[in-house]
Design an enzyme around this catalytic site. Structure first.
Site, PDB file in Angstrom:
ATOM      1  N   CYS A  68       0.980  -1.262   0.037  1.00 35.38           N
ATOM      2  CA  CYS A  68      -0.086  -0.003   0.182  1.00 35.38           C
ATOM      3  C   CYS A  68       0.771   1.154   0.139  1.00 35.38           C
ATOM      4  O   CYS A  68       1.834   1.296   0.892  1.00 35.38           O
ATOM      5  CB  CYS A  68      -0.898  -0.048   1.377  1.00 35.38           C
ATOM      6  SG  CYS A  68      -1.900   1.345   1.434  1.00 35.38           S
ATOM      7  N   CYS A  81      -0.044   3.598   3.574  1.00 36.16           N
ATOM      8  CA  CYS A  81       0.635   3.138   4.985  1.00 36.16           C
ATOM      9  C   CYS A  81       1.891   2.683   5.036  1.00 36.16           C
ATOM     10  O   CYS A  81       2.455   2.546   6.141  1.00 36.16           O
ATOM     11  CB  CYS A  81      -0.701   2.127   5.567  1.00 36.16           C
ATOM     12  SG  CYS A  81      -0.402   0.587   5.015  1.00 36.16           S
TER      13      CYS A  81
END
Length: 535
Positions: free
Chosen positions: A64, A67
């Protein structure tokens, strides 16, 4: 946390306590995240859980971008466990796969390569090669985002065997080419602006320097760990600049391919960010739920980057789980108030286990070790402030002119009779150290706790049965976090600082690991006591 439903609850609440303990992936997007990811929580039916980032990558998921799951603290489980898997993870973190391959890892562990592969795959969902690959990809991302190195040079510095392998891996894990990742990072930080600066106004983008954020979970007792390191700093190898609350710890590092200088800043305030009304900010940025230490590394060979990072993480105990420690020790009538008074107190490790062992056995204040450094250490090519030398290797400290305990220890280290590497068998190392003439049980126990980073100092470990404190420890009430209990007792003055609850005496030079030789008052007492030990 073994139950997937409990893991999903952690994901739903964006619980940063579990960052690094497990990862989750979303099948509809093909992305894997940390538990505290601020994105909208996916439906349970679309979520898969993984013990390691490498397992998620092997299953075809990419990291991701929001994050950054590869930047989480490591799992505290690998510090606690003494089995094959725990030792293997510590070895892989120290770069053994990149340097010696799977065969070298298996030899160090004392198992066949097939057995190591089988055990790691069964527990982590990925074998040693995949785990090392994830580590290399993270190193490459850091270099892309913090340096202007040509991509070709960067790929080999990160440990990749070829440019094609490097490009394929970065596309697979980060869904972008190296050039795209570098451009995106430059856009986020506004490279046109003045470069960010560390303590004392030093440029974080100084030539040859790599600026990093070393993440940790939960509260972090920053002042206490900088106090601990400051009073033990060996002149020439270590120094601390600045006043309390705004200090910079600096030290030299002897690494596999070259040497380096590491700098870590003491935060001047909590690492917090303004939270939007919905609370959609990564909890790792909140002061109470985690944060980071600013670090700068200047290396003569960039292939040492990931190893240097891991060693600084061990020194500052950044992979600890303060929530688990508080839950265990907070229930103890003696320790409960101490844990509440100093949340996030850490148990410092060592940047170089062999160096620390020599310092402990040598005894005395830091200046005593500094004399050894000046006589036998390798001078830096250029003096950097108070940093002048690398600490001497054990092979350089075996001469007849040296005191017997130090010479005996260094001979054993140089010959391989005592092994203190990242994944060493802690029990075997302690027994071998204790058997050396002039070392003794308590020095061996202290070395196990700090040099080998053992948090479990209960029965059969570092602590023995000396008085009510020792009885409570041996009863198992503090396990597996006895090292943190010791530091709480030292800070509170309930245990003579530098002394272990067993009250065992070291045979080395007539000094305890924490006692300054030749004085009656020199145990490692809280932060500013003098004289202080070399370790």
């Amino acid at each position: 946390m073994k139950d997937d439903d409990a893991r999903y609850e952690a994901v739903s609440s964006r619980d940063a306590r579990f960052d690094g303990e497990f990862f989750f992936a979303v099948v509809t997007t093909g992305i894997y995240c940390r538990p505290s990811c601020p994105a909208v929580t996916p439906k349970r039916v679309n979520v898969r859980f993984f013990v390691s980032a490498a397992a998620a990558q092997a299953a075809g998921f990419r990291a991701c971008r929001r994050c950054r799951p590869d930047a989480v603290p490591g799992s505290a489980e690998w510090n606690v466990r003494a089995d094959l898997v725990g030792r293997a993870m510590r070895f892989i973190g120290d770069g053994v796969i990149d340097r010696e391959g799977v065969g070298g890892l298996a030899r160090r562990l004392g198992y066949s390569a097939r057995q190591v592969q089988r055990q790691l795959t069964a527990e982590l969902g990925a074998g040693p090669v995949a785990l090392a690959r994830a580590r290399r990809a993270h190193t490459a991302r850091i270099l892309l985002q913090t340096t202007d190195l040509p991509v070709t040079e960067l790929a080999f510095a990160a440990g990749f065997a070829s440019i094609r392998q490097f490009n394929d891996t970065m596309r697979e894990i980060y869904a972008g080419t190296p050039s795209e990742l570098r451009a995106a990072a430059a856009g986020r930080r506004g490279r046109a602006a003045a470069p960010a600066r560390g303590a004392g106004g030093r440029s974080r983008s100084a030539p040859g320097g790599i600026a990093l954020r070393l993440a940790y979970r939960g509260p972090y007792a920053t002042a206490e760990i900088f106090d601990f390191l400051q009073v033990r700093a060996v002149p020439g190898v270590e120094e601390v600049r600045g006043g309390r609350g705004a200090r910079t710890y600096r030290r030299t590092l002897r690494l596999t391919y070259g040497s380096g200088i590491a700098e870590v800043d003491e935060p001047t305030g909590p690492r917090t960010r303004k939270r939007p009304p919905a609370g959609l900010v990564c909890p790792a940025a909140r002061g109470a739920d985690g944060g980071w230490l600013e670090c700068r590394l200047r290396l003569t060979d960039l292939r040492d980057l990931s190893t240097a990072v891991q060693r600084m993480r061990r020194l500052f105990d950044l992979d600890a789980d303060p929530y688990a420690v508080a839950e265990r020790l907070g229930a103890d009538p003696l320790l409960g108030p101490l844990v509440a008074e100093r949340p996030g107190l850490r148990s410092p490790g060592a940047a170089d286990p062999e160096e620390l062992a020599v310092r402990i056995v040598l005894g005395g204040p830091p200046e005593r070790a500094a004399e050894l450094v000046r006589a036998y250490g390798k001078p830096l090519d250029a003096v950097d402030g108070g940093l002048t030398h690398l600490f001497p290797t054990p092979g350089e400290l075996t001469g007849e002119e040296l005191a017997e305990p130090v010479r005996t220890l260094c001979t054993a280290l140089a010959d391989g009779a005592v092994v203190l590497d990242a994944g060493a068998d802690r029990y075997a190392a302690e027994q071998a150290l204790a058997a050396l003439p002039g070392v003794g049980a308590e020095a061996a126990a202290y070395i196990r706790m700090r040099a080998l980073g053992d948090p479990d100092v209960g029965e059969g470990g570092v602590l023995g049965a000396g008085g009510p404190v020792g009885e409570r420890a041996v009863a198992g009430g503090w396990r597996p976090w006895g090292a943190y209990a010791v530091h709480h007792l030292w800070n509170a003055g309930l245990l003579p600082a530098g002394e272990l609850p067993a009250g065992r005496r070291s045979g080395c030079a007539g000094a305890l690991p924490g006692r300054a030789e030749g004085t009656g008052r020199g145990r490692e007492t809280a932060p500013a006591a003098v004289p202080v030990p070399a370790g």
